[in-house]
Design an enzyme around this catalytic site. Structure first.
Site, PDB file in Angstrom:
ATOM      1  CB  SER A  48       3.074  -3.432   5.568  1.00 11.25           C
ATOM      2  OG  SER A  48       2.856  -2.607   6.692  1.00 11.25           O
TER       3      SER A  48
ATOM      4  CB  SER B  77      -2.184   8.935  15.278  1.00  9.03           C
ATOM      5  OG  SER B  77      -2.934  10.077  14.896  1.00  9.03           O
TER       6      SER B  77
ATOM      7  CD  GLU C 227      -6.052  -0.091   7.298  1.00  9.22           C
ATOM      8  OE1 GLU C 227      -4.840  -0.261   7.477  1.00  9.22           O
ATOM      9  OE2 GLU C 227      -6.549   1.032   7.117  1.00  9.22           O
TER      10      GLU C 227
ATOM     11  CD  GLN D  73      -2.693   1.106   2.595  1.00  8.35           C
ATOM     12  OE1 GLN D  73      -3.709   0.429   2.510  1.00  8.35           O
ATOM     13  NE2 GLN D  73      -2.369   1.746   3.712  1.00  8.35           N
ATOM     14  N   GLY D  74       0.774   2.057  -1.055  1.00  9.32           N
ATOM     15  CA  GLY D  74       1.558   3.290  -1.162  1.00  9.32           C
ATOM     16  C   GLY D  74       0.746   4.504  -0.740  1.00  9.32           C
ATOM     17  CE1 TYR D  75      -3.921   4.320  -0.570  1.00  5.76           C
ATOM     18  CE2 TYR D  75      -4.987   4.389   1.567  1.00  5.76           C
ATOM     19  CZ  TYR D  75      -5.053   4.181   0.210  1.00  5.76           C
ATOM     20  OH  TYR D  75      -6.245   3.830  -0.360  1.00  5.76           O
ATOM     21  CB  SER D  76       2.222   6.606   5.212  1.00  3.10           C
ATOM     22  OG  SER D  76       1.056   6.270   5.931  1.00  3.10           O
TER      23      SER D  76
END
Length: 382
Positions: free
Chosen positions: A150, A359, A234, A115-118
């Site tokens: 991840s 968070s 998720e 997953q290329g998000y953050s």
């Protein structure tokens, strides 16, 4: 929702348990294991569509499979991101061609995803994404950096949230692209060494990586709605499997308390009982919310519950052992590898539980604004 399981569910659970007992040996190559699961149709039980090589299963049967898997000695999953995040997203937003191309490969365990998000500076605040994708012919050239990715070191593909509209801000001008990872010189993966000494997470650098035009999901500029839809998938049935693992960890902490004598302390006993009671509450809450579609606050409540619970368990694991919890390796030579025991690993890894995956502050903001309808927090306020 009816919390009970039917006779058919019990039969399904028995079949799953038997299959895992026969096939799920620990230590297997994880990619080979994914293909073994796929060959028997165990990947994609929760998809709203079947016919891609996956079995059809009811919600309660999905719970049964997840719990039996967590109780077994089967290898850790490498296909979770493709199976439980991307696949439902493609079913909801993808074209027929995209579903035909990617879902059978995920169901077979042949292609793994990350997953290329953050990004640095755009973790919990996902709307701050700065990775750009520029149109080039029939595709896009992607440049930028993702972090805390991840399984990027194992993945064949990455779904990337990138900015396709120059000068756009916040959630405007973002697109959702499917990017092959095998692009030497265009994509670099760097593992991140954690407190535990392991490296489940990675930095990923894109330097003109190519995504084909037909691998744009949801249309150009539609990335934000697709990304938010994906996050809704998720935390589902997998939360219940996670809780089976939590129960196993709690059992180890109880054993450590008995061994050290800490269990004789009434305060420690109270903390242990509280952890047990809260874990049971989390299970009932997860079962209650599984059957409620469109509950905007449910995933955030679940994350707040388990993140804080697991972090407190890590602290309790150290407390019940006293000074022995800080003991390092017996061999203190410079060349000796530092090996953490399971409870030390639990403590160190759980320090991040209230941060990764969104968070606690972000989860509370989601609940306040999207569920309770409170005024939005002014931007720029510290």
């Amino acid at each position: 929702m009816d919390f009970g399981f039917t006779d058919a569910d019990d039969g399904f659970r028995a079949e799953a348990r038997g299959w895992l007992l026969e096939h799920g040996e620990a230590g297997q190559d994880r990619r080979v294991w994914e293909r073994t699961l796929g060959k028997s149709g165990w990947i994609g039980l929760g998809w709203p569509e079947s016919g891609y090589g996956n079995r059809s299963a009811t919600l309660t049967q999905q719970v049964a499979w997840a719990e039996e898997y967590a109780r077994s000695s089967a290898p850790p999953r490498s296909g979770h991101i493709g199976e439980n995040l991307l696949a439902p997203t493609l079913i909801a937003h993808g074209t027929d061609e995209q579903k035909s191309r990617f879902l059978p490969a995920i169901a077979a365990g042949d292609e793994l995803w990350c997953q290329g998000y953050s990004e640095p500076g755009a973790g919990s605040d996902l709307a701050g994404v700065r990775t750009v994708a520029v149109r080039e012919g029939d595709g896009y050239r992607i440049s930028g950096q993702k972090i805390w990715t991840s399984l990027a070191h194992e993945a064949d593909w990455c779904f990337v949230l990138a900015r396709t509209e120059a000068g756009s801000r916040r959630h405007h001008g973002l697109s959702f692209l499917l990017v092959p990872m095998d692009q030497p010189g265009r994509i670099e993966v760097r593992p991140i060494r954690q407190l535990t000494g392991t490296s489940e997470f990675n930095e990923v650098f894109f330097d003109g990586a190519l995504a084909r035009g037909e691998h744009l999901v949801g249309g150009e500029g539609g990335g934000w709605s697709v990304a938010m839809s994906l996050l809704g998938f998720e935390r589902g049935v997998s939360t219940l499997a996670q809780q089976v693992g939590f129960a196993r960890e709690l059992g180890r902490v109880v054993e450590a308390a008995v061994a050290s004598g800490a269990v004789l302390d009434p305060v420690v006993r109270d903390r242990l009982v509280r952890q047990w009671a809260e874990l049971r509450t989390m299970r009932w809450n997860a079962l209650r919310t599984l059957g409620r579609a469109g509950d905007a606050g449910a995933p955030s409540v679940a994350k707040l519950l388990w993140g804080g619970w697991h972090q407190r368990l890590g602290e309790l694991a150290m407390s019940v052992r006293g000074a022995a919890a800080a003991v390092g390796p017996v061999d203190w030579s410079p060349s000796a590898a530092y090996e953490l025991d399971v409870l030390q690993h639990l403590f160190l890894f759980s320090r991040a539980d209230t941060i990764y995956g969104g968070s606690d502050q972000v989860q509370r903001t989601i609940i306040a604004e999207r569920v309770l309808g409170l005024p939005r927090e002014p931007k720029g306020v510290v």
